[in-house]
Design an enzyme around this catalytic site. Structure first.
Site, PDB file in Angstrom:
ATOM      1  N   THR A 207       0.685  -1.280  -0.099  1.00 56.64           N
ATOM      2  CA  THR A 207      -0.070  -0.010  -0.153  1.00 56.64           C
ATOM      3  C   THR A 207       0.679   1.202  -0.079  1.00 56.64           C
ATOM      4  O   THR A 207       1.823   1.243   0.397  1.00 56.64           O
ATOM      5  CB  THR A 207      -1.002  -0.116   1.043  1.00 56.64           C
ATOM      6  N   GLU A 256      -4.261   4.197   3.420  1.00 57.54           N
ATOM      7  CA  GLU A 256      -3.442   3.621   2.541  1.00 57.54           C
ATOM      8  C   GLU A 256      -4.244   3.048   1.359  1.00 57.54           C
ATOM      9  O   GLU A 256      -5.361   2.342   1.567  1.00 57.54           O
ATOM     10  CB  GLU A 256      -2.706   2.279   3.288  1.00 57.54           C
TER      11      GLU A 256
END
Length: 332
Positions: A207, A256
């Site tokens: 991420t 994220e």
């Protein structure tokens, strides 16, 4: 678009101008309607279209403990105002000293002397000057005194008036679809990609983590389908996680984005770390919940990616994901 960050930056003798005033937080559909009318009025009068805004938001100065969170930062606000066709934006630094100017002093120094206004385009609910004592009728009276016209704009919306308050309410509830309807586009946060705990990479879902200082309201905790927009303007389809990740202890609230359907081969010269990126929220897929064990979490994350892919797939694509042609990014 010219962007002036103080009266001293406005060229001497500037004008004639058609002027509007507002905070423009979100630059939502109501704001855009005002700015379009501003531009149209300026074209009819062969004048420059100028928007006046303030930074920081006046509520952050007068009531810092009660001020609403800003929908977006000044960078995005400036960019979106420019997209409406405005010729110039004047951003005035808002302080308690600045707030002491009377309505007449504000109009004389800013609208008349600095901008040479021939017309002012404002909503009927406008307030300005010390104590917000200036209103629409005040502006009309000052227009007669200083020689500019005043054009009033009615509220716009579909059922409910389009407003920044409505957007904030929707984002707090995780209803990013309604927020996008009022904004006229998906809600965007913007911030630097920073290193995190690398748990996503360990689970097979790297991420891009936004810094805690990122601009824009964080929606309610949950998983969303959306886009990551890098500094080059490339739009990456993404599954976005918002929250503290309750499956793991000691994780603070974070945003994220996992870019989906990346090519297997690495692209060594493409790295999101340190980039200032945008993260756009299209649809909420689910709330944030804790899972019993990593295997259950990975199964759910696979499902999240599949749902995000389906949401973001372009119509008439024959089932192909929008991400299949995107370049790969190295993130956590």
């Amino acid at each position: 678009m010219q962007h002036w960050t103080g009266l001293e930056a406005v060229p001497a003798g500037f004008g004639p101008a058609v002027v509007t005033i507002g905070n423009f937080d979100g630059v939502h559909r109501g704001h855009c309607a005002v700015l379009r009318q501003l531009v149209g009025e300026a074209e009819r009068r062969d004048a420059a279209a100028v928007a006046i805004t303030f930074d920081p938001h006046p509520r952050q100065v007068h009531q810092p403990d009660q001020a609403p969170p800003l929908i977006m930062g000044l960078e995005d606000r400036t960019e979106l105002i420019a997209e409406c066709g405005v010729d110039a934006l004047l951003t005035l630094h808002y302080t308690l000293d600045f707030a002491q100017a009377t309505a007449q002093e504000f109009v004389e120094s800013v609208i008349v002397d600095a901008l040479g206004a021939c017309t002012v385009v404002i909503g009927h609910d406008v307030r300005f000057g010390c104590g917000n004592h200036g209103d629409f009728q005040t502006m009309v009276e000052l227009g007669r005194r200083y020689g500019f016209d005043v054009v009033g704009i009615d509220d716009v919306g579909s059922g409910r008036r389009w407003s920044s308050t409505w957007i904030r309410e929707s984002l707090a509830a995780g209803d990013v679809a309604t927020a996008a309807e009022v904004l006229g586009r998906p809600h965007r946060m913007r911030g630097e990609v920073v290193h995190g705990a690398a748990r996503g990479r360990e689970l097979g879902f790297p991420t891009a983590n936004l810094a805690p200082t990122a601009d824009g309201i964080i929606p309610a905790d949950g998983v969303y389908a959306g886009w990551l927009v890098d500094e080059a303007g490339t739009r990456w389809p993404a599954a976005i996680s918002v929250g503290s990740n309750p499956t793991f202890e000691g994780v603070g609230r974070q945003v994220e984005a996992h870019v989906i359907d990346r090519p297997d081969e690495p692209v060594e010269d493409f790295d999101l770390y340190g980039q200032r990126v945008g993260v756009e929220f299209v649809e909420r897929l689910r709330p944030m919940v804790a899972y019993r064990g990593v295997d259950a979490l990975i199964e759910q994350m696979n499902d999240d990616v599949a749902q995000a892919r389906a949401v973001l797939r372009p119509r008439g694509s024959g089932g192909e994901s929008t991400g299949e042609t995107a370049p790969a990014a190295r993130t956590e």
